[in-house]
Enzyme design. Structure first.
Site, PDB file in Angstrom:
ATOM      1  N   HIS A  45       3.642   1.568 -10.491  1.00 16.88           N
ATOM      2  CA  HIS A  45       2.691   2.503 -11.078  1.00 16.88           C
ATOM      3  C   HIS A  45       3.399   3.842 -11.254  1.00 16.88           C
ATOM      4  O   HIS A  45       4.600   3.969 -10.949  1.00 16.88           O
ATOM      5  CB  HIS A  45       1.442   2.617 -10.199  1.00 16.88           C
ATOM      6  CG  HIS A  45       1.740   2.897  -8.753  1.00 16.88           C
ATOM      7  ND1 HIS A  45       2.388   4.039  -8.330  1.00 16.88           N
ATOM      8  CD2 HIS A  45       1.521   2.173  -7.622  1.00 16.88           C
ATOM      9  CE1 HIS A  45       2.523   4.032  -7.024  1.00 16.88           C
ATOM     10  NE2 HIS A  45       2.014   2.896  -6.557  1.00 16.88           N
ATOM     11  N   HIS A  48       5.731   5.144  -8.512  1.00 21.03           N
ATOM     12  CA  HIS A  48       7.076   4.543  -8.521  1.00 21.03           C
ATOM     13  C   HIS A  48       7.897   5.082  -9.707  1.00 21.03           C
ATOM     14  O   HIS A  48       9.086   5.364  -9.566  1.00 21.03           O
ATOM     15  CB  HIS A  48       6.988   3.022  -8.689  1.00 21.03           C
ATOM     16  CG  HIS A  48       6.254   2.304  -7.609  1.00 21.03           C
ATOM     17  ND1 HIS A  48       5.068   1.637  -7.823  1.00 21.03           N
ATOM     18  CD2 HIS A  48       6.543   2.126  -6.290  1.00 21.03           C
ATOM     19  CE1 HIS A  48       4.666   1.065  -6.702  1.00 21.03           C
ATOM     20  NE2 HIS A  48       5.531   1.354  -5.750  1.00 21.03           N
ATOM     21  N   GLY A 158       8.803   8.070  -1.449  1.00 16.96           N
ATOM     22  CA  GLY A 158       7.656   8.919  -1.785  1.00 16.96           C
ATOM     23  C   GLY A 158       7.039   9.555  -0.553  1.00 16.96           C
ATOM     24  O   GLY A 158       6.959   8.930   0.514  1.00 16.96           O
ATOM     25  N   GLN A 159       6.591  10.773  -0.708  1.00 18.79           N
ATOM     26  CA  GLN A 159       5.886  11.494   0.357  1.00 18.79           C
ATOM     27  C   GLN A 159       4.557  10.805   0.685  1.00 18.79           C
ATOM     28  O   GLN A 159       4.003  10.969   1.771  1.00 18.79           O
ATOM     29  CB  GLN A 159       5.665  12.949  -0.094  1.00 18.79           C
ATOM     30  CG  GLN A 159       4.837  13.811   0.835  1.00 18.79           C
ATOM     31  CD  GLN A 159       5.474  14.011   2.206  1.00 18.79           C
ATOM     32  OE1 GLN A 159       6.693  13.886   2.361  1.00 18.79           O
ATOM     33  NE2 GLN A 159       4.644  14.310   3.199  1.00 18.79           N
ATOM     34  N   SER A 196      -1.721   4.139  -5.799  1.00 23.56           N
ATOM     35  CA  SER A 196      -1.229   3.113  -4.872  1.00 23.56           C
ATOM     36  C   SER A 196      -1.437   1.737  -5.480  1.00 23.56           C
ATOM     37  O   SER A 196      -2.427   1.510  -6.186  1.00 23.56           O
ATOM     38  CB  SER A 196      -2.013   3.209  -3.556  1.00 23.56           C
ATOM     39  OG  SER A 196      -1.846   2.031  -2.798  1.00 23.56           O
TER      40      SER A 196
HETATM   41  P1  AMP Z   1       5.744   0.563  -2.220  1.00 24.29           P
HETATM   42  O1  AMP Z   1       6.014  -0.261  -3.440  1.00 24.29           O
HETATM   43  O2  AMP Z   1       4.293   0.817  -1.983  1.00 24.29           O
HETATM   44  O3  AMP Z   1       6.470   0.057  -1.006  1.00 24.29           O
HETATM   45  O4  AMP Z   1       6.357   1.994  -2.512  1.00 24.29           O
HETATM   46  C1  AMP Z   1       7.689   2.165  -2.907  1.00 24.29           C
HETATM   47  C2  AMP Z   1       8.010   3.627  -2.878  1.00 24.29           C
HETATM   48  O5  AMP Z   1       7.149   4.319  -3.768  1.00 24.29           O
HETATM   49  C3  AMP Z   1       7.800   4.258  -1.489  1.00 24.29           C
HETATM   50  O6  AMP Z   1       8.855   5.159  -1.223  1.00 24.29           O
HETATM   51  C4  AMP Z   1       6.483   4.965  -1.649  1.00 24.29           C
HETATM   52  O7  AMP Z   1       6.326   6.076  -0.800  1.00 24.29           O
HETATM   53  C5  AMP Z   1       6.551   5.408  -3.104  1.00 24.29           C
HETATM   54  N1  AMP Z   1       5.207   5.675  -3.630  1.00 24.29           N
HETATM   55  C6  AMP Z   1       4.154   4.829  -3.640  1.00 24.29           C
HETATM   56  N2  AMP Z   1       3.060   5.445  -4.148  1.00 24.29           N
HETATM   57  C7  AMP Z   1       3.440   6.721  -4.443  1.00 24.29           C
HETATM   58  C8  AMP Z   1       2.774   7.863  -4.976  1.00 24.29           C
HETATM   59  N3  AMP Z   1       1.489   7.836  -5.310  1.00 24.29           N
HETATM   60  N4  AMP Z   1       3.491   8.990  -5.135  1.00 24.29           N
HETATM   61  C9  AMP Z   1       4.808   9.051  -4.792  1.00 24.29           C
HETATM   62  N5  AMP Z   1       5.489   8.005  -4.294  1.00 24.29           N
HETATM   63  C10 AMP Z   1       4.825   6.859  -4.116  1.00 24.29           C
END
Ligand code: AMP
Length: 295
Positions: A45, A48, A158-159, A196
């Site tokens: 999304h 990412h 990501g934060q 998310s």
């Molecule tokens: P995930 O696929 O959920 O494991 O996330 C992969 C990376 O994307 C991680 O470093 C997350 O913190 C980052 N991430 C996910 N959602 C967001 C968001 N809304 N804003 C910034 N970074 C994000």
């Protein structure tokens, strides 16, 4: 668009094996490229995409991993139903200028029985560490493996997953891993909800309800700005907001020191305010960092 940029966008590789991603990165490194890496679980999304765009801007060669990591899910969590829209994820990566998507199977990543775990102490105790035992150990282990496989110069996080980013930074420093960790701001939708992959689980009504998470964080920020320093008072006010919505089940609201993640009774300095809730089957987290002394 410049021809070189166009060619870069067209020529994206998809590597499913450790051997193939290693050889692609090796070839890039031999050309002197700076390697950027964005680890993800897919269902990409805008959050990412912002990480990927930063990596593409700052590095010469960008690898994105798409891997729903089984070792960071507990029993009864959403590993099986986690969204896996692989085709559209590839399209997003291609458009963003990614050079290689690394998409291994669980067998490829955990070939042997995996008796080795990377566990960061202390920082993994509070927040999600308390409610999801094993989750952060799964994250650090898979990231250590991915860093060893991809060998990036820079990895982007990501934060949004604040504790994860802090724990990864600690692991990289403690184990002398030769890469830099860059943490990018949380991307939100217009109404404040942090983007998310798990927002997909929400019904229309639940999606509306979810906006209260950020509302509670905004309330916290305004209380700190107004000089409130008692965590209990602030958490109480945040609870009042979240309790307006019957579908929200609060898992935790914590105010911790933004670096060591220790709970604070009295707010001072830079604090991380983190919230985890359940709405229906979706577990959602969000956070803000507020500098109480800078108010
Ligand atoms: P995930 O696929 O959920 O494991 O996330 C992969 C990376 O994307 C991680 O470093 C997350 O913190 C980052 N991430 C996910 N959602 C967001 C968001 N809304 N804003 C910034 N970074 C994000």
């Amino acid at each position: 668009m410049l021809r070189s940029e166009l060619l870069r966008r067209v020529a994206m590789e998809v590597a499913e094996t450790i051997k193939s991603v290693r050889s692609l990165v090796k070839a890039a490194r031999e050309k002197g490229s700076k390697i950027g890496f964005v680890p993800t679980m897919g269902a990409l999304h805008i959050g990412h995409i912002r990480l990927i765009e930063k990596a593409v801007k700052e590095c010469d060669f960008v690898v994105v991993s798409i891997f729903v990591n089984p070792t960071q899910f507990g029993p009864g969590e959403d590993f099986e139903k986690y969204p896996r829209p692989f085709e559209s994820d590839l399209e997003i990566c291609r458009k963003a200028g990614v050079d290689v998507v690394f998409a291994p199977s669980p067998q490829e990543m955990y070939k042997n029985k995996n008796l080795t775990w990377v566990n960061v102490e202390k920082l993994t105790g509070p927040l999600c560490g308390r409610s999801r035992p094993g989750y952060l150990r799964g994250v650090t282990t898979v990231c250590a493996k991915l860093f060893n496989i991809v060998a990036p110069d820079v990895a982007y996080f990501g934060q949004k997953d604040a504790q994860q980013a802090i724990v990864i930074k600690q692991m990289v420093a403690d184990l002398n891993m030769p890469l830099k960790i860059v943490v990018c701001p949380t991307v939100r939708q217009a109404d404040g909800l942090a983007v998310s992959s798990r927002n997909k689980y929400l019904s229309k009504q639940q999606r509306k309800d979810a906006t209260y998470i950020y509302k509670s964080l905004e309330k916290c920020e305004s209380l700190i700005e107004a000089g409130t320093t008692n965590s209990k008072t602030i958490i109480g006010e945040m609870k009042k907001i979240l309790k307006q919505v019957p579908s929200i089940e609060i898992e935790y609201i914590s105010i911790v020191d933004a670096e060591r993640l220790q709970e604070l009774e009295k707010i001072t300095g830079k604090v991380l305010v983190a919230v985890a809730v359940k709405i229906g089957s979706a577990r959602l987290i969000d956070n803000i960092v507020v500098d109480a002394d800078g108010q």
